[in-house]
Write an enzyme that holds these catalytic residues in place. Structure first.
Site, PDB file in Angstrom:
ATOM      1  N   GLU A  52       0.795  -1.231   0.000  1.00  0.00           N
ATOM      2  CA  GLU A  52       0.000   0.000   0.000  1.00  0.00           C
ATOM      3  C   GLU A  52       0.829   1.284   0.000  1.00  0.00           C
ATOM      4  O   GLU A  52       0.756   2.081   0.943  1.00  0.00           O
ATOM      5  CB  GLU A  52      -0.946  -0.001   1.204  1.00  0.00           C
ATOM      6  CG  GLU A  52      -1.918  -1.152   1.197  1.00  0.00           C
ATOM      7  CD  GLU A  52      -2.980  -1.067   2.308  1.00  0.00           C
ATOM      8  OE1 GLU A  52      -2.856  -0.200   3.200  1.00  0.00           O
ATOM      9  OE2 GLU A  52      -3.926  -1.857   2.269  1.00  0.00           O
TER      10      GLU A  52
ATOM     11  N   GLU B   7      -5.400  -8.530   0.897  1.00  0.00           N
ATOM     12  CA  GLU B   7      -5.969  -8.187   2.206  1.00  0.00           C
ATOM     13  C   GLU B   7      -7.460  -7.937   2.040  1.00  0.00           C
ATOM     14  O   GLU B   7      -7.882  -7.221   1.118  1.00  0.00           O
ATOM     15  CB  GLU B   7      -5.356  -6.898   2.796  1.00  0.00           C
ATOM     16  CG  GLU B   7      -3.952  -7.060   3.310  1.00  0.00           C
ATOM     17  CD  GLU B   7      -3.403  -5.785   3.968  1.00  0.00           C
ATOM     18  OE1 GLU B   7      -4.200  -4.965   4.479  1.00  0.00           O
ATOM     19  OE2 GLU B   7      -2.178  -5.630   3.963  1.00  0.00           O
TER      20      GLU B   7
END
Ligand code: FCB
Length: 437
Positions: free
Chosen positions: A164, A347
């Protein structure tokens, strides 16, 4: 639940600073999260990751939990400051030994190790030299990737360079609610470009050391435009460019989108080719969609984020919107077509205030409902022909949730932090049964 194809990769994810603890053991150097967490007022409950889930010492017990779950893969992250305590120089053997033990334990249990190289815990000396604002950090990252793959490249089954980079840039360098705590707003763009450059250089370093596939894990949030004026449309587009395209368009050979803050002066000749080094898998982290409308006059931002009505909410107050995952997968396909590599959901998960009952059981029906909805959304996307190859739950264990400290529980397994007792929740049994089927 409908059937998934054989070979679909079911797994769970964690990250080093959130679970390992043992922050001063075996030569590990300090990371920006050690520094940040120890500063007064940064973490809501005043906690740190000093101990976290003590996974460093309990990894065998945690591997047994993974084996009991029956997952075919486990995504963990490697702490850069264990491998290079100062962010440069030769590998710290004792630090790599830990991951060696972990990887061998996973393989012995029949679980594919999936390793993320950077899940936000930059060695502090690199931050002191400018962190990701500084171009040299990208070269340091590739060196660290090389050292790590030299040791583990024969056994890690999937490499993920960055976790991320959008969240790290925005919260770490843009608004400062995460380490390293800088609030540069749109002057944070160098932290985007240098992370992506580091990714590209690391892909090359990994290719030289391993035949395993290489990926990046990006965070995506489909944008729900609130309001219907031209200004609302422009705001939604600006937010979408920043969150969903800035870290994907250049990787897939499209160059940078027109995103707020983009500073061409930071981009050197040849960089875009380095960024676009082919990847084998696109990691997708999805939690929720984002409501966006035009900002108030005088706002420093070109958009305003607004809560979305009509959804149930997690303990983080995030809307529970499985339809957003389906929409996002479609959008990626629509945007990138043949340039889109196979997708692994790296995720997906939710926080609830789970606690043991009088019998010591932890029942978490809301998490089961959340996961059920998101797994079905993936299945629907696959039925439309979208290339999704796996689904990883965030997270195996309740853990140290960054600025939220220990107040947000995301695990399939409950952790009582004072005793470090692990108790599988009812969602653990649910996921085990799903994987088994
Ligand atoms: C993601 C992070 C992960 C965890 C979850 C809840 O953005 O990658 O470490 O914090 O959110």
């Amino acid at each position: 639940m409908p059937d998934f194809p054989a070979g679909f990769r079911w797994g769970v994810s964690t990250s080093a600073y959130q679970i390992e603890g043992a922050t001063t053991v075996d030569g590990r150097g300090p990371s920006i999260w050690d520094t940040f967490a120890h500063e007064a007022g940064r973490i809501v409950d005043g906690s740190t990751g000093d101990q976290a889930c003590d996974h460093y010492h309990r990894h065998a017990e945690d591997t047994a939990l993974l084996a009991g779950l029956g997952v075919s893969a486990y995504r963990f992250s490697i702490a850069w400051p264990r491998v290079q305590p100062t962010g440069a120089g030769p590998a710290n053997t004792a630090g790599l030994d830990f991951y060696d033990r972990l990887v061998d334990g996973l393989l012995a249990a029949g679980i594919d190790p999936v390793a993320t190289l950077f899940h936000w815990d930059l060695p502090q000396p690199l931050e002191d030299a400018g962190g990701w604002l500084h171009r040299d950090t990208a070269a340091r990252f590739a060196e660290y990737a090389d050292l790590t793959a030299t040791r583990l490249g024969d056994r890690v089954k999937l490499w993920i360079t960055l976790n991320e980079p959008f969240i790290h840039m925005t919260l770490g360098y843009g608004i400062g609610t995460h380490a390293p705590g800088r609030a540069l707003l749109f002057d944070a763009f160098p932290a985007a470009h240098h992370q992506l450059l580091g990714h590209g250089l690391a892909v090359a370093a990994l290719r030289a050391r391993t035949a395993s596939p290489v990926a990046i894990a990006n965070n995506y949030s489909p944008v729900r435009q609130v309001g219907d004026t031209d200004a609302d449309r422009a705001a939604a587009q600006a937010y979408d460019a920043l969150h969903n395209r800035l870290f994907t368009d250049p990787l897939l050979g499209r160059g940078y989108p027109d995103a707020p803050g983009l500073d061409p002066a930071v981009i050197r000749d040849g960089d875009l080719d380095v960024l676009a080094a082919p990847i084998d898998v696109l990691g997708v982290n999805y939690y929720n969609p984002t409501g966006v409308r035009a900002p108030e006059e005088g706002s420093p931002l070109p958009f305003e984020m607004v809560p979305l009505d009509g959804y149930p909410r997690t303990a983080f107050n995030w809307p529970v919107a499985p339809d957003g995952l389906r929409e996002l997968l479609r959008q990626l396909h629509h945007r990138y077509g043949d340039a889109l590599p196979p997708i692994q959901v790296t995720e997906s998960g939710c926080a609830y205030d789970d606690a043991p009952d009088a019998q010591g059981r932890v029942d978490d029906p809301d998490r089961i409902a959340y996961l059920d909805g998101h797994v079905r959304a993936v299945h629907e996307a696959m039925a439309e022909g979208l290339p999704v190859t796996g689904y990883f739950v965030w997270s195996l264990l309740d853990n140290w949730e960054w600025a939220e400290g220990f107040t947000k529980r995301f695990g399939l397994v409950h952790v009582d932090y004072p005793t470090q007792r692990r108790t599988p929740k009812s969602s653990y049994a649910w996921f085990r049964d799903l994987v088994r089927r």
